[in-house]
Structure formats: structure tokens, C-alpha cells
Design an enzyme around this catalytic site. Sequence first.
Site, PDB file in Angstrom:
ATOM      1  N   ASN A   1       0.888  -1.203  -0.154  1.00  0.00           N
ATOM      2  CA  ASN A   1       0.062  -0.196   0.050  1.00  0.00           C
ATOM      3  C   ASN A   1       0.807   1.298   0.077  1.00  0.00           C
ATOM      4  OD1 ASN A   1      -2.375   1.805   0.900  1.00  0.00           O
ATOM      5  ND2 ASN A   1      -0.947   2.161   2.458  1.00  0.00           N
TER       6      ASN A   1
ATOM      7  N   TYR B   1       2.420   8.602 -11.597  1.00  0.00           N
ATOM      8  CA  TYR B   1       1.684   7.712 -10.599  1.00  0.00           C
ATOM      9  C   TYR B   1       0.905   6.656 -11.323  1.00  0.00           C
ATOM     10  CZ  TYR B   1      -1.953   6.326  -7.532  1.00  0.00           C
ATOM     11  OH  TYR B   1      -2.760   5.771  -6.525  1.00  0.00           O
TER      12      TYR B   1
ATOM     13  N   LEU C   1     -10.707   8.106  -6.357  1.00  0.00           N
ATOM     14  CA  LEU C   1     -10.136   9.057  -5.216  1.00  0.00           C
ATOM     15  C   LEU C   1     -11.058   8.730  -3.957  1.00  0.00           C
ATOM     16  CD1 LEU C   1      -8.801  11.692  -4.896  1.00  0.00           C
ATOM     17  CD2 LEU C   1     -10.955  13.049  -5.509  1.00  0.00           C
TER      18      LEU C   1
END
Length: 261
Positions: free
Chosen positions: A96, A167, A199
Site C-alpha cells: 500500500n 503515478y 479518489l
Amino acid sequence: MENRMSNALALNEQVVLVTGGARGLGAAISRAFLREGARVVVNYRNSREAALAIEQQAAGRALAVQADVTDPDAVAAMVATAQAHFGSAVTTVVNNALVDFAFDGDARPQGEIIAWERFERQFEGSVRAALNTLKAAVPGMRTQGNGRVINIGTNLVQNPVVPYHDYTASKAALMSLTRTMAADLGPDGITVNMVSGGLLRTTDASAATPEAVFDLIAQATPLRRVTTPEEFADAVLFFASPWARAITGQNLVVDGGLVKD
């Protein structure tokens, strides 16, 4: 091989490593596993106080460990520390950790000016870090005949509504690694999957996002709301659970139905 798959561990039998597990989405994932009775290694780089707060809330089932996941030696030492502390090998890894990134579309460097160094930084944090945790944890998983690796991705790969070039490219590479590692580790009873979010409302990384953007995303989803870190964490639990024992090499998009892929 059939026995290996049927020996999938219940959540409360697992030793789970959550990288970047002290803040934001990582903290939600750490707490979700702890809620289900798992033992959790809360990895952090700088967020010592937040990691220790989770450790102190979990009555001996959480262990805060500092390590830069881009450093293979630090990751190997962290996995060894976890095994010594819990008396059991790490059974589940959640990749993560996010390296210094904020979802702020107005501040992002556009394609004609973005520096390659930004790509390198994100690839280090996504792909190299995941490779480091795999190398450190897989021997223990292989010994016990099963394991779970869950990589955290993004729906921007399918729907680059905001073109965060560095990203998104790193997460696309991580998706590829998810599928190739699934093929490589499947014979050992180890599954490798990805959970990709949109998001989230709200994490440290999404705190820079204007409220109007959250509202626009909410209206575009069938659920008419933005996914929370806690809702996303529940999907991570699924891939770690025995119910997902026959699922590997997959990418599950958890974004309220925004992306259909």
C-alpha cells in the site's frame, strides 16, 4: 496443489504486513485486519506516532515497524522482526505504501515538462517496493503452502480523468507485476491480486483535492458518493480471505461503479 488451496487461512489466523500502514488508506487497512482478529505489522517510514497509536490500540496483535520499503535490506529485516515477534511467518502482504504524492490536478506537471525523475520515484515506491516485500515474505509463505499478496492500484489506469503521468504509469506496471507474479507463485498456493481505487474521501494523498472534484466524482458514480478508505479496506479483506482462495492475477476496481472494467 489442491490441498494447498484448501488450506487457506482464516483472517484471524493471518500475520499481515501492511506497508504504509499507519496513515490514510493504510491505517484503514491495518484496522480492518485487526478488527477481524489478524495480527498486523504496521509498517511506516516517518509516521512513528500514528503507527504506535495503532499498535497500542490492538492489545498485542499489532506491531509497528519502521522501514523504507524501497530498501530491500530494511524490508528483509522487517519481515524477520515480524516472524520473531509473532512466532509465525508473514502470511499476507498488502503493498500500500505511496511515495510522496498528492492528488492535486492543478499542481501536477504536465506531459511536456514532467521530469523522468518523478517516474523513477513512483516506480521505486510501487514496483520496487512490492518486489522487495515479495522477496522477503514468499519463502515463509512457500514453507506453509499458501499466502496472499494484495497490491494497491488505481482506476486511473483505466480512466485517466486526471493525467498523473508518473503515478499512473507506476501503478500500470504494478498491475503487470501482479499478473506475472500470480503465474509464478500460483503453484505454491500463493495468490497475487490488486485492488484499485478511485479518489478516496479522504486520505493524506487526497487532502489536496478540491471539494468540487469530490462532488463531481460522486455524481458520476452509480452510488452517488465517493468511496471511503474503510470501504476500500473491506475489498482488501476479501482477497485475503478464504473466499478468494481460487482468485489470482485479478484487478478489482472499487470506486462506487465509476469505472466499468
